[in-house]
Scaffold this motif. Structure first.
Motif, PDB file in Angstrom:
ATOM      1  N   ALA A  93       0.690  -1.306  -0.057  1.00 45.48           N
ATOM      2  CA  ALA A  93       0.067  -0.010   0.173  1.00 45.48           C
ATOM      3  C   ALA A  93       1.008   1.276  -0.019  1.00 45.48           C
ATOM      4  O   ALA A  93       2.053   1.277   0.442  1.00 45.48           O
ATOM      5  CB  ALA A  93      -0.987   0.064   1.202  1.00 45.48           C
ATOM      6  N   PRO A  94       0.239   2.348  -0.607  1.00 42.69           N
ATOM      7  CA  PRO A  94       1.099   3.722  -0.504  1.00 42.69           C
ATOM      8  C   PRO A  94       1.317   4.158   0.843  1.00 42.69           C
ATOM      9  O   PRO A  94       0.502   3.860   1.692  1.00 42.69           O
ATOM     10  CB  PRO A  94       0.066   4.627  -1.138  1.00 42.69           C
ATOM     11  CG  PRO A  94      -0.742   3.943  -1.896  1.00 42.69           C
ATOM     12  CD  PRO A  94      -0.808   2.179  -1.306  1.00 42.69           C
TER      13      PRO A  94
ATOM     14  N   CYS B  72       0.330  11.304   3.056  1.00 44.97           N
ATOM     15  CA  CYS B  72       0.063   9.942   2.326  1.00 44.97           C
ATOM     16  C   CYS B  72      -1.036   9.970   1.474  1.00 44.97           C
ATOM     17  O   CYS B  72      -1.157   9.749   0.183  1.00 44.97           O
ATOM     18  CB  CYS B  72      -0.289   8.847   3.509  1.00 44.97           C
ATOM     19  SG  CYS B  72      -0.664   7.351   2.864  1.00 44.97           S
TER      20      CYS B  72
ATOM     21  N   ASP C 128      -0.439  12.473  -1.699  1.00 48.80           N
ATOM     22  CA  ASP C 128       0.477  11.738  -2.570  1.00 48.80           C
ATOM     23  C   ASP C 128      -0.576  10.653  -3.579  1.00 48.80           C
ATOM     24  O   ASP C 128      -0.318  10.714  -4.809  1.00 48.80           O
ATOM     25  CB  ASP C 128       1.507  10.938  -2.085  1.00 48.80           C
ATOM     26  CG  ASP C 128       2.392  10.239  -2.991  1.00 48.80           C
ATOM     27  OD1 ASP C 128       3.046  10.948  -3.633  1.00 48.80           O
ATOM     28  OD2 ASP C 128       2.495   8.981  -2.972  1.00 48.80           O
ATOM     29  N   TRP C 129      -1.481  10.048  -2.890  1.00 51.92           N
ATOM     30  CA  TRP C 129      -2.177   9.046  -3.391  1.00 51.92           C
ATOM     31  C   TRP C 129      -3.364   9.778  -4.429  1.00 51.92           C
ATOM     32  O   TRP C 129      -3.483   9.210  -5.720  1.00 51.92           O
ATOM     33  CB  TRP C 129      -3.030   8.351  -2.562  1.00 51.92           C
ATOM     34  CG  TRP C 129      -4.151   7.363  -3.171  1.00 51.92           C
ATOM     35  CD1 TRP C 129      -5.349   7.352  -3.109  1.00 51.92           C
ATOM     36  CD2 TRP C 129      -3.691   6.004  -4.044  1.00 51.92           C
ATOM     37  NE1 TRP C 129      -5.718   6.115  -3.947  1.00 51.92           N
ATOM     38  CE2 TRP C 129      -4.922   5.506  -4.425  1.00 51.92           C
ATOM     39  CE3 TRP C 129      -2.364   5.633  -4.525  1.00 51.92           C
ATOM     40  CZ2 TRP C 129      -4.970   4.284  -5.024  1.00 51.92           C
ATOM     41  CZ3 TRP C 129      -2.455   4.289  -5.092  1.00 51.92           C
ATOM     42  CH2 TRP C 129      -3.636   3.863  -5.385  1.00 51.92           C
TER      43      TRP C 129
ATOM     44  N   LEU D  42      -1.742   3.742   3.745  1.00 54.27           N
ATOM     45  CA  LEU D  42      -3.215   3.387   3.338  1.00 54.27           C
ATOM     46  C   LEU D  42      -3.447   2.163   3.266  1.00 54.27           C
ATOM     47  O   LEU D  42      -2.928   1.337   2.971  1.00 54.27           O
ATOM     48  CB  LEU D  42      -3.294   4.004   1.666  1.00 54.27           C
ATOM     49  CG  LEU D  42      -4.566   4.012   0.925  1.00 54.27           C
ATOM     50  CD1 LEU D  42      -5.517   5.150   1.694  1.00 54.27           C
ATOM     51  CD2 LEU D  42      -4.515   4.110  -0.438  1.00 54.27           C
TER      52      LEU D  42
ATOM     53  N   THR E  64      -9.789   2.312   0.857  1.00 55.51           N
ATOM     54  CA  THR E  64     -10.376   3.472   0.088  1.00 55.51           C
ATOM     55  C   THR E  64     -11.602   3.281  -0.025  1.00 55.51           C
ATOM     56  O   THR E  64     -12.174   2.126  -0.301  1.00 55.51           O
ATOM     57  CB  THR E  64      -9.830   3.916  -1.094  1.00 55.51           C
ATOM     58  OG1 THR E  64      -9.674   2.535  -1.909  1.00 55.51           O
ATOM     59  CG2 THR E  64      -8.317   4.264  -1.335  1.00 55.51           C
TER      60      THR E  64
ATOM     61  N   MET F  95     -10.339   8.239   2.073  1.00 56.24           N
ATOM     62  CA  MET F  95      -8.985   7.420   2.438  1.00 56.24           C
ATOM     63  C   MET F  95      -8.766   6.997   4.040  1.00 56.24           C
ATOM     64  O   MET F  95      -8.666   7.899   4.580  1.00 56.24           O
ATOM     65  CB  MET F  95      -7.715   7.867   1.668  1.00 56.24           C
ATOM     66  CG  MET F  95      -7.891   8.144   0.093  1.00 56.24           C
ATOM     67  SD  MET F  95      -6.781   9.399  -0.505  1.00 56.24           S
ATOM     68  CE  MET F  95      -7.821  10.774   0.018  1.00 56.24           C
TER      69      MET F  95
ATOM     70  N   ARG G 236      -9.417   8.006  -6.202  1.00 56.59           N
ATOM     71  CA  ARG G 236      -8.743   6.698  -6.909  1.00 56.59           C
ATOM     72  C   ARG G 236      -8.812   5.537  -6.096  1.00 56.59           C
ATOM     73  O   ARG G 236      -8.321   5.888  -4.837  1.00 56.59           O
ATOM     74  CB  ARG G 236      -7.480   7.170  -7.573  1.00 56.59           C
ATOM     75  CG  ARG G 236      -6.808   5.903  -8.293  1.00 56.59           C
ATOM     76  CD  ARG G 236      -5.484   6.532  -8.948  1.00 56.59           C
ATOM     77  NE  ARG G 236      -4.477   7.054  -8.331  1.00 56.59           N
ATOM     78  CZ  ARG G 236      -3.389   6.625  -7.982  1.00 56.59           C
ATOM     79  NH1 ARG G 236      -3.061   5.333  -8.134  1.00 56.59           N
ATOM     80  NH2 ARG G 236      -2.494   7.200  -7.156  1.00 56.59           N
TER      81      ARG G 236
ATOM     82  N   TRP H 230      -8.047   2.047  -4.385  1.00 55.16           N
ATOM     83  CA  TRP H 230      -6.670   1.053  -3.992  1.00 55.16           C
ATOM     84  C   TRP H 230      -6.968  -0.365  -3.924  1.00 55.16           C
ATOM     85  O   TRP H 230      -7.889  -0.466  -3.252  1.00 55.16           O
ATOM     86  CB  TRP H 230      -6.110   1.675  -2.937  1.00 55.16           C
ATOM     87  CG  TRP H 230      -4.804   0.721  -2.343  1.00 55.16           C
ATOM     88  CD1 TRP H 230      -3.661   0.648  -2.919  1.00 55.16           C
ATOM     89  CD2 TRP H 230      -4.871  -0.361  -1.283  1.00 55.16           C
ATOM     90  NE1 TRP H 230      -2.967  -0.631  -2.424  1.00 55.16           N
ATOM     91  CE2 TRP H 230      -3.520  -0.846  -1.245  1.00 55.16           C
ATOM     92  CE3 TRP H 230      -5.715  -0.211  -0.220  1.00 55.16           C
ATOM     93  CZ2 TRP H 230      -3.329  -1.820  -0.285  1.00 55.16           C
ATOM     94  CZ3 TRP H 230      -5.578  -1.433   0.841  1.00 55.16           C
ATOM     95  CH2 TRP H 230      -4.324  -2.165   0.643  1.00 55.16           C
TER      96      TRP H 230
END
Length: 345
Positions: free
Chosen positions: A177-178, A213, A216-217, A248, A251, A256, A295, A297
């Motif tokens: 995960a991010p 975090c 950035d995602w 993360l 989602t 998030m 977006r 995940w």
């Protein structure tokens, strides 16, 4: 209030103690975050301070933050608004005090405030050697106090289940995960009057890491809409190497869920200690301040899938918690005294 031992104040009747603290001030430009309004980390700092004031004046002792409960940020607080935070005792354990903080904010030209947030905090009283000490027991008397006392009691079992669920999770390098990590030294400006980094500052770091975090995602600014139970484990002192890692784990359509761990390492040691852990929910907003789709995940590894299921489980657990009764739901004499004052004209 200066720190004192419980023995030196135990003879004072509990009925003589104040079970509420109020902080009231105007929001300054320096209080605004990246989005132009007060961010979640700054609000948590304010909450921690007023809750400490209530805990210290009730116990007569120095107190440490042990837990900060669920907090939904219902509306942004803008620069120039009048903010009033009410910290009310709602339950006492042997050494702990459960304090509900209600946040009100309004444009000073308006007649009525808006409740911006409510947050349950738990403080533990300690002596000069940082050993826990007993606190005077609090008994509810008004209808509002009785309701909140019952609601605080009902949260104890749910909170235990949440803490057990969070403690059972594993975060390793196998996760895909991010994530984002902030790393720095704890500075003298970070400590409180007890010589340790105060809980509000630590929560500010949690908010900052969750922001990095999430931003950035999605590739744009985000704001924090919710903080899950933040648990404090070890104190952080000046010179500790602090690492705040946000990851993360889930989602939703417009949100998030970010799990954040704070570790502290003595510069003479290579063994980091877990200092705090919490969950933040961040959202991306459009030009009108409305949450926009994000977006999605997709979990890849077994660890990813386990943590994603964990996030969903926490949502289910927290849905079982009854919200605390607000003062506005009670008769007029239970509302905050300042905002009840008659307005000219």
């Amino acid at each position: 209030m200066s720190a004192t031992t419980f023995d030196s104040v135990s003879s004072q009747a509990a009925s003589d103690r104040r079970s509420e603290a109020i902080h009231r001030f105007l929001v300054k430009p320096v209080d605004a975050g990246i989005a132009g309004s007060v961010d979640g980390g700054k609000l948590l700092e304010w909450i921690d301070k007023v809750a400490y004031a209530a805990a210290a004046q009730w116990s007569g002792c120095y107190c440490v933050t042990a837990y900060v409960g669920n907090i939904h940020l219902d509306r942004p607080i803008a620069v120039g608004e009048l903010v009033e935070l009410h910290a009310n005792l709602v339950h006492t354990g042997r050494t702990s005090m459960h304090i509900l903080v209600s946040v009100y904010s309004t444009d000073p030209t308006r007649k009525r405030p808006v409740q911006t947030a409510q947050c349950l905090t738990i403080f533990v009283a300690v002596d000069d050697n940082r050993q826990t000490v007993a606190v005077p027991q609090w008994d509810p008397t008004t209808t509002l106090e009785l309701r909140r006392y019952r609601q605080a009691q009902a949260r104890i079992s749910v909170r235990k289940r949440i803490e057990e669920a969070m403690a059972a999770q594993h975060y390793t390098a196998e996760g895909t995960a991010p994530s984002a990590t902030l790393r720095f030294l704890a500075a003298p400006s970070d400590i409180n009057w007890g010589g340790k980094v105060h809980g509000g500052r630590t929560m500010g770091w949690i908010d900052e890491a969750a922001y990095v975090c999430g931003a950035d995602w999605v590739g744009q600014h985000v704001i924090t809409s919710y903080f899950g139970g933040i648990r404090f484990y070890q104190p952080i002192v000046i010179g500790h190497i602090v690492e705040v890692t946000a990851r993360l784990i889930h989602t939703g359509p417009r949100s998030m869920h970010v799990s954040v761990h704070v570790t502290a390492t003595d510069t003479h040691s290579d063994k980091p200690a877990l200092a705090a852990h919490g969950l933040a929910v961040v959202v991306a907003v459009d030009g009108n301040g409305k949450a926009r789709p994000v977006r999605q995940w997709d979990p890849v590894t077994e660890e990813d899938r386990s943590l994603e299921a964990h996030a969903r489980h926490l949502v289910d657990l927290r849905s079982q918690v009854e919200p605390f009764t607000s003062a506005s739901e009670m008769p007029a004499d239970a509302e905050p005294s300042h905002f009840r004052a008659p307005m000219p004209g």
